[in-house]
Design an enzyme around this catalytic site. Sequence first.
Site: not given
Ligand code: HXC
Length: 519
Positions: A171-172, A406-407
Amino acid sequence: MTIEDNIQLLLSKREEAKLGGGAKRIEAQHKKGKFTARERIELLLDEGSFEEFDMFVSHNSHDFGLEKQQYLTDGVITGYGTIDGRVVYVFSQDFTIFGGSLSETMARKICKVMDQALKVGAPIIGINDSGGARIQEGVKSLAGYAEIFQRNIMASGVIPQLSAVFGPCAGGAVYSPALTDFILMSRDSSYMFVTGPKVAKTVTGEDITTEELGGADVHGKKSGVSHFIADSEEEGILILRKLISFLPQNNLEDPPFVSTNDTIHRMEDLLNEIIPQNSNQPYNVKDVIFSIVDNGEFLEVQRHYAMNIVTGFARFNGMPVGIVANQPAYLAGVLDINASRKAARFVRFCDAFNIPIVTLVDVPGFLPGSNQEFGGIIIHGAKLLFAYGEATVPKITVTLRKSYGGAHDVMGSKQLRGDINYAWPSAEIAVMGASGATEILEGKNIGKLKTEAEKAAYTKEKEEEYSRKFSNPYEAARYGFIDDVIEPRNTRFRIIRALQTLATKKDSNPPKKHSNIPL
Ligand code: HXC
């Protein structure tokens, strides 16, 4: 509470902080073949040098029951330490706490070390391993990212900013590393993308895995987003340490001198013979680089991307330089969109941080064709031209063989304020190669000849004439565009003398808000 109790409380809090998200999650991290955030910092910094900030920070969120889940550090370890005795600031996201996701407080911690790194004038290294925005915190997390981005932008060109990606970065969140000077990714355990495979599937119908969409190989070889691919985190950390060894602490310092036992007088006879007789035959320009730099040590940047141009850091008699070299062993060393972008960014980095640029030229020209033109080679080639012309650091160019069209102008030519421009006797500096020139200049005359044998003989004669006149270094040297034609085996010595002489070089650009490089 007694004093002893107080100390005990401190120690137990420290222990708690060190446990991150708990033993189970640490084990899970290790099972994936990954180090924890703390272990990474321990490996990166000189032993015992790490001073941690904000160990007792926890988040301020009250939504989705988050108030009941409090972890000290809030998912990022921050502070400073040293690499080979030189100060660096670090932050390292801790995947064991909410998946290393970014909260308002985590952003504040990261911003604190960024601010201090900028004030102190020391590099900052960020280790990324995060699920992105902490979903429960919503827009506060987005604001936190933007605070970091703004600091990345302000620090750009002032202190070196390095990013390691050792886990998810999606993401961002990808834009903070993207704003830094170098990105390193670990193979098989890291990925970066703006939108993941699931969204890609929904929007475009494309079936693609995480690794295929944003793994280390994708960004190291295809997109050019990443500068280094490491087979393991240990290797990645060694690369970061090595990279830091070439860089100054900030834009007001010179890059660090390291004394060497490699003599400046070392002659490399093999260089006199490295250029093949037939000028269309390739050779590996890295052999030239290895044989002229101190102890053959060269840290290549973007080794697997746009391999028709080679970029990287080395030392000459202890002085760090950035090397840019066309690579005849890949696509004949032609300049294309990717090579231009790659080298332009590298040249600008070197210039921003007072690192002299040594350019080794063997370029047949720009890659022709609709792919390149439709992709905007005009603008991308202009980036490299701009980067060279704008750079005020010492610029030494050695033309090894071809330097056409040019290069020729682009690759650190005299007129782009090249300070010392040398050529090997094998150099061919001209508007174009002999066969192309003959075709254009003599096409009509050739057409008038009756037999194929006559045509071939006439063509050969004209090509030889053109070669004699233009495919050599002396025509350019005659006008002072080349300062000297040098014996290849003496190249190391001549470059070192040039660097020594240029060490006190001063040059500047006119005052302006900023330039408008063709982006
Ligand atoms: C809160 C999160 C989290 C998040 C993971 N966790 N991502 N908690 N916010 N974004 C937590 C999980 O709930 C879990 O908690 C622990 O972290 C480990 O995650 P798992 O899913 O068990 O691990 P894994 O299977 O290795 O998968 C990792 C992952 C997945 C692929 C990163 O967690 C995931 O898809 N997370 C969401 C990603 C996402 O959509 N983020 C937002 C993107 S938008 P527990 O308690 O079970 O240990 C964004 C915008 C940014 O980031 C913009 C900036 C401008």
